[in-house]
Design an enzyme around this catalytic site. Structure first.
Site, mmCIF file in Angstrom:
data_model
loop_
_atom_site.group_PDB
_atom_site.id
_atom_site.type_symbol
_atom_site.label_atom_id
_atom_site.label_comp_id
_atom_site.label_asym_id
_atom_site.label_seq_id
_atom_site.Cartn_x
_atom_site.Cartn_y
_atom_site.Cartn_z
ATOM 1 N N TYR A 100 -27.989 2.123 13.018
ATOM 2 C CA TYR A 100 -27.558 3.484 14.123
ATOM 3 C C TYR A 100 -27.452 4.667 13.171
ATOM 4 O O TYR A 100 -27.922 5.617 13.429
ATOM 5 C CB TYR A 100 -26.414 3.087 14.875
ATOM 6 C CG TYR A 100 -25.916 4.215 15.715
ATOM 7 C CD1 TYR A 100 -25.876 4.004 17.041
ATOM 8 C CD2 TYR A 100 -25.188 5.214 15.410
ATOM 9 C CE1 TYR A 100 -25.581 5.080 18.077
ATOM 10 C CE2 TYR A 100 -24.595 6.379 16.079
ATOM 11 C CZ TYR A 100 -24.869 6.109 17.503
ATOM 12 O OH TYR A 100 -24.401 7.087 18.339
ATOM 13 N N ALA A 158 -28.081 -3.448 10.609
ATOM 14 C CA ALA A 158 -28.191 -3.763 11.993
ATOM 15 C C ALA A 158 -26.822 -3.383 12.653
ATOM 16 O O ALA A 158 -25.935 -2.615 12.104
ATOM 17 C CB ALA A 158 -27.786 -5.575 12.142
ATOM 18 N N SER A 159 -27.283 -3.073 13.836
ATOM 19 C CA SER A 159 -26.747 -2.463 15.037
ATOM 20 C C SER A 159 -25.953 -1.134 14.467
ATOM 21 O O SER A 159 -26.731 -0.177 13.946
ATOM 22 C CB SER A 159 -25.252 -3.365 15.106
ATOM 23 O OG SER A 159 -24.589 -2.976 16.258
ATOM 24 N N GLY A 160 -24.723 -0.912 14.088
ATOM 25 C CA GLY A 160 -24.118 0.591 13.733
ATOM 26 C C GLY A 160 -24.670 0.778 12.419
ATOM 27 O O GLY A 160 -24.669 1.796 11.859
ATOM 28 N N GLY A 169 -32.241 -3.416 12.562
ATOM 29 C CA GLY A 169 -32.322 -3.161 14.103
ATOM 30 C C GLY A 169 -31.030 -3.733 14.665
ATOM 31 O O GLY A 169 -30.012 -3.212 14.506
#
Length: 224
Positions: A97, A92-94, A114
């Site tokens: 990413y 998730a997040s980073g 996500g």
């Protein structure tokens, strides 16, 4: 692999922060240090005996700059070797990413996936300092130099400045996902905005390629 070729398996585990990897046994938590993991990715990229790489991600995210540093090295690796990204409990997040390289992505049905968004928090400890008798004197050069101070509330100008910076990071995040997943910016924005999806939902939304685990990742890297 066939012919005696070797693959590397890398584990990107923990909160993403700048610096070195760390482990906190008391809290059973790990830090995925951007410097440490970037160095490892670089070594794998330069090792000609390694013909493919599986990267196992289990991270809730963390520092945006640290995530971007790892993302860059992930992309450089993807340019020279086959890579399969296998998501564990959380990406998730980073954590999501850094996986935006265009490489195949696997997730379990229940993988937290996500959280394409940006969050910022800042403490205001002025009243606490007053209670314990601590006083701070701030010396600065530049209008926004003390924007992160914990000794006062933010000014309206500082709030606007931070909001603008957060928007820049968010647009960059969505752009990277859109390019890696071959989708439009608008399509990714629609399913982004900080939402967390289960792996099966993420696949329906085009954020991962397959539902599968580590065994499936090995099969895919063998065929690459």
């Amino acid at each position: 692999l066939a012919g005696g070729s070797r693959i590397a398996v890398l584990y990107g585990v923990g909160q993403i922060l700048r610096g070195s990897n760390k482990m906190y046994p008391l809290f059973s938590s790990a830090v995925l240090g951007s410097d440490s993991f970037s160095d490892t990715l670089r070594q794998v990229r330069e090792d000609e005996s390694l013909k493919g790489v599986i990267i196992r991600v289990n991270s809730p995210g963390g520092d945006a700059i640290a995530s971007d540093q790892i993302w860059r090295e992930m992309n450089l690796l993807d340019e020279v070797k086959p890579v399969v990204i296998s998501m564990s409990d959380t990406a998730a997040s980073g954590g999501y990413y850094l996986a935006m390289t265009g490489s195949p992505i696997l997730a379990y049905p229940g993988t937290y996936t996500g959280s394409i968004g940006v969050v910022f928090g800042r403490l205001n400890l002025r009243e606490l300092y007053n209670k314990i008798g601590v006083k701070k004197e701030i010396l600065k050069r530049g209008y926004f130099a003390d924007i992160d101070t914990d000794y006062r509330p933010m000014t309206p100008e500082e709030r606007e400045k931070l909001r603008a910076n957060i928007e820049v990071f968010y647009r960059s995040f969505v752009t990277k996902v859109a390019e890696a997943r071959n989708r439009s910016w608008e399509e990714i924005h629609e399913i982004a905005q900080g939402r967390i999806w289960m792996g099966s939902q993420a696949m329906r939304n085009g954020l991962v390629d397959e539902i599968g685990g580590f065994d499936r990742a090995i099969e895919m890297i063998k065929r690459s």
